[in-house]
Design a protein around this motif. Structure first.
Motif, PDB file in Angstrom:
ATOM      1  N   THR A 139       0.844  -1.185   0.000  1.00  0.00           N
ATOM      2  CA  THR A 139       0.000   0.000   0.000  1.00  0.00           C
ATOM      3  C   THR A 139       0.875   1.229   0.000  1.00  0.00           C
ATOM      4  O   THR A 139       2.090   1.137   0.192  1.00  0.00           O
ATOM      5  CB  THR A 139      -0.932   0.023   1.233  1.00  0.00           C
ATOM      6  OG1 THR A 139      -1.742   1.204   1.166  1.00  0.00           O
ATOM      7  CG2 THR A 139      -0.144   0.047   2.523  1.00  0.00           C
ATOM      8  N   THR A 144       1.549   5.133   1.460  1.00  0.00           N
ATOM      9  CA  THR A 144       1.266   6.057   2.559  1.00  0.00           C
ATOM     10  C   THR A 144       2.291   7.172   2.521  1.00  0.00           C
ATOM     11  O   THR A 144       3.320   7.067   1.839  1.00  0.00           O
ATOM     12  CB  THR A 144       1.325   5.339   3.915  1.00  0.00           C
ATOM     13  OG1 THR A 144       1.006   6.278   4.935  1.00  0.00           O
ATOM     14  CG2 THR A 144       2.698   4.759   4.197  1.00  0.00           C
ATOM     15  N   LYS A 181      -6.874   2.051   7.795  1.00  0.00           N
ATOM     16  CA  LYS A 181      -7.265   3.358   7.253  1.00  0.00           C
ATOM     17  C   LYS A 181      -8.411   3.889   8.073  1.00  0.00           C
ATOM     18  O   LYS A 181      -9.444   3.262   8.166  1.00  0.00           O
ATOM     19  CB  LYS A 181      -7.699   3.245   5.796  1.00  0.00           C
ATOM     20  CG  LYS A 181      -8.113   4.587   5.216  1.00  0.00           C
ATOM     21  CD  LYS A 181      -8.409   4.462   3.752  1.00  0.00           C
ATOM     22  CE  LYS A 181      -8.827   5.795   3.159  1.00  0.00           C
ATOM     23  NZ  LYS A 181      -7.785   6.770   3.287  1.00  0.00           N
ATOM     24  N   LYS A 193     -10.919  -1.796  -1.905  1.00  0.00           N
ATOM     25  CA  LYS A 193     -10.497  -0.877  -2.955  1.00  0.00           C
ATOM     26  C   LYS A 193     -10.204  -1.700  -4.195  1.00  0.00           C
ATOM     27  O   LYS A 193      -9.509  -2.711  -4.157  1.00  0.00           O
ATOM     28  CB  LYS A 193      -9.277  -0.072  -2.521  1.00  0.00           C
ATOM     29  CG  LYS A 193      -8.010  -0.866  -2.276  1.00  0.00           C
ATOM     30  CD  LYS A 193      -6.837   0.056  -2.046  1.00  0.00           C
ATOM     31  CE  LYS A 193      -5.543  -0.739  -1.900  1.00  0.00           C
ATOM     32  NZ  LYS A 193      -4.371   0.130  -1.767  1.00  0.00           N
ATOM     33  N   ASP A 245     -10.402  11.683   0.339  1.00  0.00           N
ATOM     34  CA  ASP A 245      -9.348  10.667   0.405  1.00  0.00           C
ATOM     35  C   ASP A 245      -9.929   9.254   0.424  1.00  0.00           C
ATOM     36  O   ASP A 245      -9.291   8.314  -0.072  1.00  0.00           O
ATOM     37  CB  ASP A 245      -8.493  10.887   1.657  1.00  0.00           C
ATOM     38  CG  ASP A 245      -7.712  12.195   1.616  1.00  0.00           C
ATOM     39  OD1 ASP A 245      -7.431  12.638   0.492  1.00  0.00           O
ATOM     40  OD2 ASP A 245      -7.414  12.753   2.682  1.00  0.00           O
ATOM     41  N   TYR A 294      -8.942   6.445  -2.272  1.00  0.00           N
ATOM     42  CA  TYR A 294      -8.415   5.154  -1.827  1.00  0.00           C
ATOM     43  C   TYR A 294      -9.168   3.989  -2.451  1.00  0.00           C
ATOM     44  O   TYR A 294      -8.568   3.004  -2.886  1.00  0.00           O
ATOM     45  CB  TYR A 294      -8.493   5.075  -0.306  1.00  0.00           C
ATOM     46  CG  TYR A 294      -8.216   3.692   0.246  1.00  0.00           C
ATOM     47  CD1 TYR A 294      -6.920   3.214   0.331  1.00  0.00           C
ATOM     48  CD2 TYR A 294      -9.259   2.869   0.652  1.00  0.00           C
ATOM     49  CE1 TYR A 294      -6.653   1.940   0.827  1.00  0.00           C
ATOM     50  CE2 TYR A 294      -9.008   1.604   1.152  1.00  0.00           C
ATOM     51  CZ  TYR A 294      -7.704   1.145   1.235  1.00  0.00           C
ATOM     52  OH  TYR A 294      -7.458  -0.118   1.715  1.00  0.00           O
TER      53      TYR A 294
END
Length: 506
Positions: A16, A18, A42, A61, A351, A355
């Motif tokens: 992922t 970040t 998250k 996602k 966001d 995502y």
């Protein structure tokens, strides 16, 4: 310029993205490194749960169109398409109790000639009924002590509005009252004692009766003048609004006018057959997009009205603008983002939508698409949607919850059918309810439903056949979100209801 991002490899094998975290404290860096080995959660804002929605422990996602997205990578795995998930941490919002209002005495100034120290001072909130002596301002002449002693002996205090009128006691009245409360509570006096007399004198001079000042009297006057709820109900039809006339949550005074207005506004939001001019899109791609939008609604626990409005915004945008297949998912995400702001009490953040798109778009692209979408539809979001019509029809027909849930399943499944975009939303809602009644073998099309929907049985026949054909087809594995959703026990497993043949419908 976007902030630098770094890829982190966790124990679960999930990659992922970040933001890079700078930490100068060795102890904090050790704690951070220790936490990287666990699942990276998250955090999104707490959401109100959708109506009868099953609990979702994971948020998914993925790209809406699989390998058709502009992500540049094929997100379909060989192990059956395992989805990348992150656990939601829900934030609980504690309700804050407003502090009670403390009475504040007026501060004495050295230049003001107020009452002597021995005079009693009223230490309470002054209301309209008790305020008899006008407040002394610096620009006015100060009241003489002798003249004040002849009065009631009450010094004017500072008026203060209660911050929370629900905390008032019997002895305290809120100054923040509505117009109807003012009519009901305010005593009508014609005597000059109202300005200088006591509270008992003003109450004795009140000439307004209780009946004329009651809220029911005011409501009757408004109903007569505005002609609220004036509609004739034919014989044999249940007057649902009359039965719930005193229920404020049913708004029976306005319900008939509201939905008649919705029926008139439907013609302003008609969608044409746009797939011929969309050279890069197909009907199957639209079905995949709608299925992905249903998954967003279920994952974020949004209202069903948000889903229907989002799909309607997609169709209206595609009817006016030609888009590429790489932009189709962005249109769907922006539509759900706009619909969430319109219908949700606490909409998800931008966001969250970025995502769930799996990094296919950035913040700038999402905001620009949102602006463009609102401009194209003319800033008009008050679109009549079929879900609102269905709830109204089900209430008037007094159908049971399993029947209503089955109608919701039929209506939500029809969102993926391209052939339904040109049908009026009110007609789709009526046809879905009739099909649910026939599948549950409850009743036929009653006079009550005919009156409140405005459609006769002949008007909805073709739409009923189209919806029955849609749910009778074998479900494809790529668009199973709606079927799996309504196969849950919370939704009475209505998706498992046996279909009915066309010859048995009428």
């Amino acid at each position: 310029m976007a902030p630098p991002k770094v890829a982190l490899r966790v124990n679960t094998g999930i990659t992922t993205r970040t933001r890079t975290i700078h930490c100068s404290n060795p102890h904090q860096m050790e704690t951070l490194n220790k936490g990287i080995g666990d699942k990276i959660n998250k955090i999104i804002r707490g959401k109100r749960k959708a109506d009868c929605s099953p609990s979702k422990d994971k948020i998914v996602k993925r790209s809406a169109l699989g390998d058709l997205t502009n992500n540049g990578e094929n997100n379909t795995n060989t192990d059956g398409g395992a989805k990348i998930a992150k656990t939601i941490k829900k934030l609980t919002v504690q309700s804050k109790v407003l502090p009670s209002v403390k009475t504040v005495q007026q501060k004495r100034k050295p230049n003001e000639n107020l009452a002597p120290p021995s005079a009693p001072v009223a230490n309470k909130i002054t209301t309209r009924a008790t305020s008899k002596v006008p407040t002394v301002y610096p620009s006015q002449t100060a009241v003489k002590p002798k003249e004040k002693e002849k009065g009631t002996g009450v010094v004017a205090t500072t008026k203060k509005r209660l911050s929370n009128e629900f905390e008032k006691t019997d002895k305290e009245e809120s100054l923040y009252s509505s117009a109807l409360e003012e009519i009901a509570k305010r005593p009508v006096t014609r005597s000059s004692k109202a300005s200088t007399g006591s509270l008992d004198d003003s109450l004795k001079d009140s000439t307004c009766s209780k009946e004329s000042n009651s809220l029911s009297f005011v409501a009757q006057q408004l109903q007569t003048k505005l002609n609220l709820g004036a509609h004739d109900v034919p014989e044999g039809v249940t007057d649902y609004d009359k039965e719930n006339w005193d229920d404020v949550y049913q708004v029976s005074h306005y319900a008939m006018d509201i939905f008649n207005y919705y029926r008139e506004k439907e013609k302003d939001f008609q969608v044409g057959d746009y797939m011929d001019k969309q050279v890069c899109l197909t009907k199957w791609m639209r079905s995949l997009l709608v299925d992905w939008m249903v998954e967003i609604q279920e994952s974020f626990e949004l209202n069903h009205e948000t889903l229907y409005l989002g799909v309607k915004l997609v169709d209206m945008y595609l009817d006016r603008v030609v888009v590429s297949k790489e932009t189709l998912q962005l249109v769907g995400a922006a539509s759900m983002f706009v619909a969430s702001k319109f219908d949700e009490r606490i909409p998800p953040m931008i966001d969250d939508f970025l995502y769930i798109c799996d990094g296919a778009y950035n913040r700038r692209e999402m905001i620009r698409m949102e602006i463009n979408l609102i401009k194209v539809i003319g800033f008009n979001l008050g679109i009549p949607i079929s879900y609102r019509f269905l709830r109204r029809y089900a209430r008037c027909g007094k159908v049971t919850m399993p029947v209503l849930t089955l109608a919701r399943y039929i209506l939500e499944f029809s969102l993926m059918e391209y052939e339904t975009i040109r049908i009026k939303d009110s007609l789709l809602a009526a046809a879905s309810l009739y099909l649910a009644l026939r599948m549950k073998k409850v009743s036929m099309w009653t006079p009550t439903l005919e009156f409140y929907t405005g459609y006769k049985l002949d008007d909805i026949k073709n739409t009923v056949l189209l919806l029955n054909k849609s749910i009778s087809k074998p479900a494809k594995s790529q668009i199973m979100t709606v079927k799996n959703k309504y196969s849950h026990k919370i939704f009475f497993e209505v998706a498992k209801t046996p279909v009915i043949k066309d010859e048995d419908l009428f």
